[in-house]
Scaffold this motif. Structure first.
Motif, PDB file in Angstrom:
ATOM      1  N   THR A   8       0.835  -1.196   0.000  1.00 49.00           N
ATOM      2  CA  THR A   8       0.000   0.000   0.000  1.00 49.00           C
ATOM      3  C   THR A   8       0.873   1.250   0.000  1.00 49.00           C
ATOM      4  OG1 THR A   8      -1.726  -1.160   1.209  1.00 49.00           O
ATOM      5  CG2 THR A   8      -1.811   1.249   1.219  1.00 49.00           C
ATOM      6  N   THR A   9       0.583   2.176  -0.888  1.00 49.07           N
ATOM      7  CA  THR A   9       1.314   3.437  -0.942  1.00 49.07           C
ATOM      8  C   THR A   9       0.622   4.472  -0.069  1.00 49.07           C
ATOM      9  OG1 THR A   9       1.992   2.956  -3.210  1.00 49.07           O
ATOM     10  CG2 THR A   9       2.246   5.226  -2.452  1.00 49.07           C
ATOM     11  N   THR A  10       1.375   5.104   0.823  1.00 48.34           N
ATOM     12  CA  THR A  10       0.814   6.130   1.690  1.00 48.34           C
ATOM     13  C   THR A  10       1.466   7.474   1.383  1.00 48.34           C
ATOM     14  OG1 THR A  10       2.432   5.761   3.448  1.00 48.34           O
ATOM     15  CG2 THR A  10       0.407   4.451   3.515  1.00 48.34           C
ATOM     16  N   TYR A  11       0.710   8.520   1.607  1.00 49.63           N
ATOM     17  CA  TYR A  11       1.196   9.879   1.389  1.00 49.63           C
ATOM     18  C   TYR A  11       0.920  10.706   2.629  1.00 49.63           C
ATOM     19  CZ  TYR A  11       1.184   8.536  -3.537  1.00 49.63           C
ATOM     20  OH  TYR A  11       1.409   7.895  -4.734  1.00 49.63           O
ATOM     21  N   LYS A  12       1.853  11.546   2.994  1.00 46.54           N
ATOM     22  CA  LYS A  12       1.693  12.425   4.140  1.00 46.54           C
ATOM     23  C   LYS A  12       1.315  13.815   3.655  1.00 46.54           C
ATOM     24  CE  LYS A  12       3.882  13.610   8.525  1.00 46.54           C
ATOM     25  NZ  LYS A  12       5.076  13.418   9.386  1.00 46.54           N
ATOM     26  N   LEU A  13       0.167  14.308   4.110  1.00 44.01           N
ATOM     27  CA  LEU A  13      -0.297  15.623   3.699  1.00 44.01           C
ATOM     28  C   LEU A  13       0.394  16.701   4.522  1.00 44.01           C
ATOM     29  CD1 LEU A  13      -4.142  15.020   3.368  1.00 44.01           C
ATOM     30  CD2 LEU A  13      -2.408  14.960   1.569  1.00 44.01           C
ATOM     31  N   GLN A  14       1.003  17.663   3.840  1.00 44.77           N
ATOM     32  CA  GLN A  14       1.658  18.776   4.509  1.00 44.77           C
ATOM     33  C   GLN A  14       0.817  20.037   4.359  1.00 44.77           C
ATOM     34  OE1 GLN A  14       4.095  18.325   6.429  1.00 44.77           O
ATOM     35  NE2 GLN A  14       4.930  16.348   5.796  1.00 44.77           N
ATOM     36  N   HIS A  15       0.767  20.815   5.415  1.00 44.04           N
ATOM     37  CA  HIS A  15      -0.045  22.019   5.473  1.00 44.04           C
ATOM     38  C   HIS A  15       0.818  23.238   5.174  1.00 44.04           C
ATOM     39  CE1 HIS A  15      -2.447  24.946   8.249  1.00 44.04           C
ATOM     40  NE2 HIS A  15      -2.782  25.090   6.994  1.00 44.04           N
ATOM     41  N   CYS A  16       0.323  24.148   4.335  1.00 44.57           N
ATOM     42  CA  CYS A  16       1.031  25.403   4.082  1.00 44.57           C
ATOM     43  C   CYS A  16       0.879  26.302   5.306  1.00 44.57           C
ATOM     44  CB  CYS A  16       0.466  26.109   2.850  1.00 44.57           C
ATOM     45  SG  CYS A  16       1.251  27.707   2.523  1.00 44.57           S
ATOM     46  N   THR A  17       1.990  26.610   5.961  1.00 39.59           N
ATOM     47  CA  THR A  17       1.943  27.423   7.181  1.00 39.59           C
ATOM     48  C   THR A  17       2.521  28.819   6.965  1.00 39.59           C
ATOM     49  OG1 THR A  17       4.079  26.480   7.867  1.00 39.59           O
ATOM     50  CG2 THR A  17       2.074  25.397   8.671  1.00 39.59           C
ATOM     51  N   GLU A  18       2.771  29.177   5.708  1.00 36.50           N
ATOM     52  CA  GLU A  18       3.265  30.519   5.416  1.00 36.50           C
ATOM     53  C   GLU A  18       2.120  31.533   5.560  1.00 36.50           C
ATOM     54  OE1 GLU A  18       6.409  31.407   4.747  1.00 36.50           O
ATOM     55  OE2 GLU A  18       6.959  29.303   5.110  1.00 36.50           O
ATOM     56  N   PRO A  19       2.402  32.742   6.055  1.00 36.59           N
ATOM     57  CA  PRO A  19       1.345  33.760   6.145  1.00 36.59           C
ATOM     58  C   PRO A  19       0.705  34.019   4.782  1.00 36.59           C
ATOM     59  CG  PRO A  19       3.278  34.438   7.390  1.00 36.59           C
ATOM     60  CD  PRO A  19       3.683  33.204   6.621  1.00 36.59           C
ATOM     61  N   GLY A  20      -0.605  34.152   4.763  1.00 31.45           N
ATOM     62  CA  GLY A  20      -1.322  34.403   3.517  1.00 31.45           C
ATOM     63  C   GLY A  20      -2.812  34.430   3.750  1.00 31.45           C
ATOM     64  N   PHE A 206      -4.928  10.962  -6.210  1.00 36.41           N
ATOM     65  CA  PHE A 206      -3.855  11.788  -5.635  1.00 36.41           C
ATOM     66  C   PHE A 206      -2.698  11.910  -6.636  1.00 36.41           C
ATOM     67  CE2 PHE A 206      -0.175  12.547  -2.901  1.00 36.41           C
ATOM     68  CZ  PHE A 206      -0.652  13.561  -2.080  1.00 36.41           C
ATOM     69  N   TYR A 207      -2.411  13.157  -7.034  1.00 39.27           N
ATOM     70  CA  TYR A 207      -1.327  13.406  -7.987  1.00 39.27           C
ATOM     71  C   TYR A 207      -0.529  14.622  -7.501  1.00 39.27           C
ATOM     72  CZ  TYR A 207      -4.416  10.530 -10.843  1.00 39.27           C
ATOM     73  OH  TYR A 207      -5.228   9.518 -11.297  1.00 39.27           O
ATOM     74  N   ARG A 208       0.567  14.344  -6.789  1.00 38.95           N
ATOM     75  CA  ARG A 208       1.346  15.445  -6.233  1.00 38.95           C
ATOM     76  C   ARG A 208       1.937  16.322  -7.331  1.00 38.95           C
ATOM     77  NH1 ARG A 208       3.161  16.109  -1.172  1.00 38.95           N
ATOM     78  NH2 ARG A 208       2.756  13.941  -0.643  1.00 38.95           N
ATOM     79  N   ILE A 209       2.349  15.709  -8.444  1.00 38.24           N
ATOM     80  CA  ILE A 209       2.935  16.491  -9.548  1.00 38.24           C
ATOM     81  C   ILE A 209       1.928  17.487 -10.100  1.00 38.24           C
ATOM     82  CG2 ILE A 209       3.866  16.344 -11.894  1.00 38.24           C
ATOM     83  CD1 ILE A 209       5.095  13.671 -11.158  1.00 38.24           C
ATOM     84  N   ASP A 258     -11.227  18.589  -1.608  1.00 36.29           N
ATOM     85  CA  ASP A 258     -10.350  18.705  -2.765  1.00 36.29           C
ATOM     86  C   ASP A 258      -9.091  19.437  -2.311  1.00 36.29           C
ATOM     87  OD1 ASP A 258     -11.765  17.415  -4.797  1.00 36.29           O
ATOM     88  OD2 ASP A 258     -13.042  19.162  -5.118  1.00 36.29           O
ATOM     89  N   LEU A 259      -7.931  18.842  -2.603  1.00 38.52           N
ATOM     90  CA  LEU A 259      -6.675  19.346  -2.062  1.00 38.52           C
ATOM     91  C   LEU A 259      -5.715  19.811  -3.152  1.00 38.52           C
ATOM     92  CD1 LEU A 259      -6.017  16.390   0.418  1.00 38.52           C
ATOM     93  CD2 LEU A 259      -7.050  18.595   0.984  1.00 38.52           C
ATOM     94  N   LYS A 260      -4.850  20.708  -2.755  1.00 38.43           N
ATOM     95  CA  LYS A 260      -3.661  21.032  -3.538  1.00 38.43           C
ATOM     96  C   LYS A 260      -2.486  20.591  -2.668  1.00 38.43           C
ATOM     97  CE  LYS A 260      -3.697  24.800  -6.012  1.00 38.43           C
ATOM     98  NZ  LYS A 260      -3.743  26.232  -6.446  1.00 38.43           N
ATOM     99  N   PRO A 261      -2.125  19.284  -2.737  1.00 35.44           N
ATOM    100  CA  PRO A 261      -1.170  18.715  -1.770  1.00 35.44           C
ATOM    101  C   PRO A 261       0.228  19.309  -1.846  1.00 35.44           C
ATOM    102  CG  PRO A 261      -1.680  17.140  -3.508  1.00 35.44           C
ATOM    103  CD  PRO A 261      -2.643  18.269  -3.668  1.00 35.44           C
ATOM    104  N   ARG A 262       0.675  19.681  -3.039  1.00 37.24           N
ATOM    105  CA  ARG A 262       1.999  20.289  -3.141  1.00 37.24           C
ATOM    106  C   ARG A 262       2.005  21.689  -2.545  1.00 37.24           C
ATOM    107  NH1 ARG A 262       2.945  20.105  -8.545  1.00 37.24           N
ATOM    108  NH2 ARG A 262       2.693  22.348  -8.870  1.00 37.24           N
TER     109      ARG A 262
END
Length: 295
Positions: A8-20, A206-209, A258-262
């Protein structure tokens, strides 16, 4: 990305923490049927979600500002004439139009930072509301209860809409299989009664690219949880049904983001919840979220 022994392939979701700033449109609609009576309420809102960076404690500071709030009918069109209850709701909920939260890196609300500001707004509103709406005193009293020291933080951190906007999904690994998450209290699930619910989620498409992906989730009722409100539910059934009658409890909760994972942001989502007690009570709630722009 990580591949487990089972393949099984797993992906870790990272959160954008930059001010915006992130501008969202939110629609929330709820229909309740009690016996032969039914009630509908709907609202379309525009929010500015402003990330203001980290505290020294490692938590994030978010400002949630409501730019617009429009009551809508079941088809989503603006209401031309507002009921007295809707007029009251608009005036009361105006005190929530500018909130500041402490948020975890996973994007979970930890604390409301400005409760005193909320209370001051309420103090300014209450005298006029009581004189203008003398027959709706219970609604005003209930809101007063929520703002007490012992209740205010729980009411904001457990609120269904705010939990949807701050879903605590980041910093966690997911695959195409449902992963069991934390148990939370589904706030005001039936009248003022909250229910313990376990959160489960999985990744789809899920398509990080391509910076795209979908996180599907569902909530599972925890009837054996220590905080399951059995006595309060029995009291509610006793008020609505004939003595001695039996009624099963149905709880369905599902949705997606719906995510923008990158990029580490949420670009939209939806949630549907259906709760029923036999044929004597039914509540259906829908929330839709759409990212309009980000800066």
């Amino acid at each position: 990305m990580n591949v487990t022994e089972s393949g099984t392939t797993t992906y870790k979701l990272q959160h954008c923490t930059e001010p915006g700033e992130y501008h969202y449109e939110v629609r929330i609609a709820s229909e309740v049927r009690k016996g032969k009576r039914s009630f509908f309420s709907g609202m379309k809102m525009r929010y500015v979600l402003q990330c203001q960076g980290y505290f020294n404690t490692g938590t994030l500071r978010y400002r949630l500002f409501c730019k617009e709030k429009v009551p809508v009918d079941p088809k989503g069109f603006p209401l031309k004439k507002l009921s007295k209850a809707m007029q009251l709701a608009l005036r009361i909920t105006a005190i929530n139009d500018d909130l500041i939260f402490h948020v975890s890196p996973a994007m979970k609300i930890l604390q409301l930072e400005n409760p005193e500001e909320v209370r001051e707004k309420w103090k300014g509103l209450r005298p006029g509301l009581e004189s203008r709406y003398p027959d709706l005193g219970k609604s005003i009293t209930d809101f007063e209860w929520q703002l007490k020291d012992e209740n205010i933080q729980r009411c904001y951190t457990e609120d269904t809409l705010f939990r949807f906007l701050f879903p605590a999904i980041f910093g966690t690994s997911y695959s195409e299989r449902f992963r069991e998450g934390e148990t939370f209290m589904y706030h005001n699930a039936i009248e003022e009664v909250s229910l313990p619910v376990a959160h489960k989620a999985r990744l789809q498409d899920f398509y990080r690219i391509l910076d795209s992906g979908k996180l599907e989730f569902e909530g599972v009722l925890q009837a054996d949880h220590k905080d399951f409100p059995r006595k309060r539910l029995n009291m509610l059934v006793g008020e609505l049904a004939d003595e001695g009658s039996q009624h099963s409890l149905i709880f369905e909760n599902k949705g997606y983001y719906d995510l923008k994972p990158r990029s580490g942001i949420i670009k939209g989502g939806a949630m549907q919840t259906r709760i029923a007690i036999g044929r004597i009570y039914k509540k259906e709630t829908e929330i839709d979220l759409k990212l309009l722009e980000d800066e």
